[in-house]
Design an enzyme around this catalytic site. Structure first.
Site, PDB file in Angstrom:
ATOM      1  N   HIS A  68      -0.855   5.200  -4.746  1.00  0.00           N
ATOM      2  CA  HIS A  68      -0.973   4.632  -6.092  1.00  0.00           C
ATOM      3  C   HIS A  68       0.393   4.344  -6.705  1.00  0.00           C
ATOM      4  CE1 HIS A  68      -5.282   4.912  -6.223  1.00  0.00           C
ATOM      5  NE2 HIS A  68      -5.229   6.180  -5.907  1.00  0.00           N
ATOM      6  N   GLU A 125      -0.521  -2.117  -9.421  1.00  0.00           N
ATOM      7  CA  GLU A 125      -1.069  -1.019 -10.214  1.00  0.00           C
ATOM      8  C   GLU A 125      -1.435  -1.620 -11.570  1.00  0.00           C
ATOM      9  OE1 GLU A 125      -1.767   2.063  -9.167  1.00  0.00           O
ATOM     10  OE2 GLU A 125      -1.041   1.404  -7.194  1.00  0.00           O
ATOM     11  N   ASP A 171       0.587  -5.421  -3.692  1.00  0.00           N
ATOM     12  CA  ASP A 171      -0.192  -4.345  -4.303  1.00  0.00           C
ATOM     13  C   ASP A 171       0.137  -4.311  -5.785  1.00  0.00           C
ATOM     14  OD1 ASP A 171      -1.971  -1.833  -3.660  1.00  0.00           O
ATOM     15  OD2 ASP A 171      -0.475  -1.187  -5.129  1.00  0.00           O
ATOM     16  N   ASP A 207       1.996   1.759  -1.408  1.00  0.00           N
ATOM     17  CA  ASP A 207       0.732   1.201  -0.929  1.00  0.00           C
ATOM     18  C   ASP A 207       0.958  -0.129  -0.206  1.00  0.00           C
ATOM     19  OD1 ASP A 207      -0.514   3.362  -2.017  1.00  0.00           O
ATOM     20  OD2 ASP A 207      -1.489   2.297  -3.657  1.00  0.00           O
TER      21      ASP A 207
END
Length: 416
Positions: free
Chosen positions: A149, A12, A10, A154
């Site tokens: 987030h 960001e 994941d 996540d």
């Protein structure tokens, strides 16, 4: 560490466009074996060398990434974690595009035909009608998703979602075919980085105690009143927005060392600053709720003793300098609210994603007689950043020119 197995990832990011200006700012990897069991977890912040985009979504502050490794510095370790494994993500198209874009910036040749699976796409088969969002899929299976987030949260939730898919059927042909293909995929050989991964820290506000310890205790001290006033002037600028940014604390430490001011004297100067703020608040004999909140906040930032803060709130008589303060430095001190002020026509630059549209803030600035400006030049008086530690080009240029950088709250204080 290599496969067979799955590598749940994941990212960001600063925005949505991998091939453009947007960059990865946080990475999480979770290893899952062929049966769905978690084998290991890794995470790091990444310094994107630009502003952080919509911080209200990912909640990463510029101060968090100032000392984080760049992507190129951790790319080799990341590739090691992904090699031989099936890449898995929720909305994998998004994460894979950013992975490709970042790896391309390392100037290393590689093949981008990764073997990957998307838990969002697979939800149509395993969770029909549950919805596309990670939160919806997790809710359907009662998988806990805390700190959405945040890359680590996540990725771990996605790993549990993948495990639920794997364990929901007896036939594992789909999973096995992907695992075998992943072992055949060729990854680039990258020069090993020399930076440790740096997970996101818990939230904490920067206070004086975090930077005073970096100032040398000088015996004897060689700074005089003029040097102390220079330090107070910089302290005043740093507290315009009632917030210490990482860049500001570094400037304070550097100035103290340059001027020969000791740690003990800095502590006394901080007390002087608080005392002057207290006297100003008590000038009309009334302490409003806003003034009370301001005194408490500044006192906390400066690590003023609780008893001193409490005394300042109780009585105007206690607004005088308490015993032990550095009275020798009061001769040249000025009102801390008047150390920096805007004048009609001053140029003000905005950077970053604000809580309000920039056009709305610009209209307010114009209405009060100031001039919104696009570029940071030496004639600019103030830079307003969504995050005072912004790594944007405008913020870096402002610091080079010695232009104060404040957040929206700081701007409102100055406009009032």
């Amino acid at each position: 560490m290599a496969g067979p197995g799955f590598a749940v990832i994941d990212f960001e990011t600063t925005g949505l466009f991998a091939g453009g200006h947007d960059r990865v700012i946080e990475i999480a990897v979770v290893h899952v074996d062929a049966d769905g069991a978690v084998e290991g977890r890794w995470e790091t912040l990444v310094n994107p060398e630009r502003d952080l985009g919509p911080q209200r979504i990912h909640q990463i502050r510029a101060s968090d990434v100032v000392d984080a490794p760049t992507f190129s510095q951790i790319a080799a370790q990341l590739v090691e974690l992904l090699a031989g494994r099936v890449l898995v993500a929720h909305n994998a198209s998004f994460d894979v595009k950013f992975l490709v874009a970042e790896l391309e910036r390392t100037a290393s040749w590689f093949s981008s035909d990764f073997v990957s699976l998307c838990t969002m796409q697979l939800a149509r088969e395993y969770l029909p009608g549950a919805g596309r969002a990670l939160a919806d899929c997790c809710a359907a299976l009662d998988i806990q998703l805390d700190d959405a987030h945040r890359a680590s949260a996540d990725a771990f939730a996605t790993a549990q979602l993948l495990a639920a898919y794997i364990q929901s059927v007896d036939q594992h042909e789909l999973w096995q075919a992907h695992l075998e293909s992943a072992l055949e995929h060729s990854w680039p050989v990258l020069a090993s980085g020399n930076r440790e991964w740096m997970p996101r820290p818990p939230f904490s506000e920067v206070t004086a105690s975090s930077f005073l310890q970096r100032i040398t205790e000088k015996m004897p001290e060689y700074a005089g009143p003029a040097e102390c006033l220079d330090y107070l002037a910089l302290l005043d600028l740093c507290l315009l927005d009632r917030h210490f940014s990482v860049h500001e604390t570094r400037e304070l430490v550097a100035l103290a060392e340059e001027l020969g001011i000791s740690r003990a004297t800095c502590e006394l100067l901080h007390l002087d600053y608080f005392n002057q703020l207290t006297r100003t608040a008590w000038d009309d004999g009334i302490l409003t709720d806003d003034e009370t909140a301001d005194l408490v906040h500044v006192g906390d930032l400066l690590d003023i003793p609780t008893t001193t803060i409490a005394g300042a709130l109780e009585s105007a008589a206690l607004a005088s300098v308490p015993h032990g303060s550095s009275a020798a430095f009061r001769e040249g001190e000025t009102d801390s609210n008047q150390g920096f002020a805007l004048s009609p026509g001053d140029f003000i630059v905005l950077t970053g994603e604000m809580s309000r549209p920039r056009s709305e803030i610009a209209e307010e600035i114009v209405g009060l007689g100031y001039t919104p400006w696009d570029a940071v030049t030496k004639k600019v008086r103030l830079l307003v950043a969504a995050d005072p530690d912004s790594l944007s080009g405008k913020a870096r240029k402002a610091r080079d020119y010695g232009i104060p950088v404040v957040d929206e709250a700081g701007l409102e204080r100055l406009l009032r």
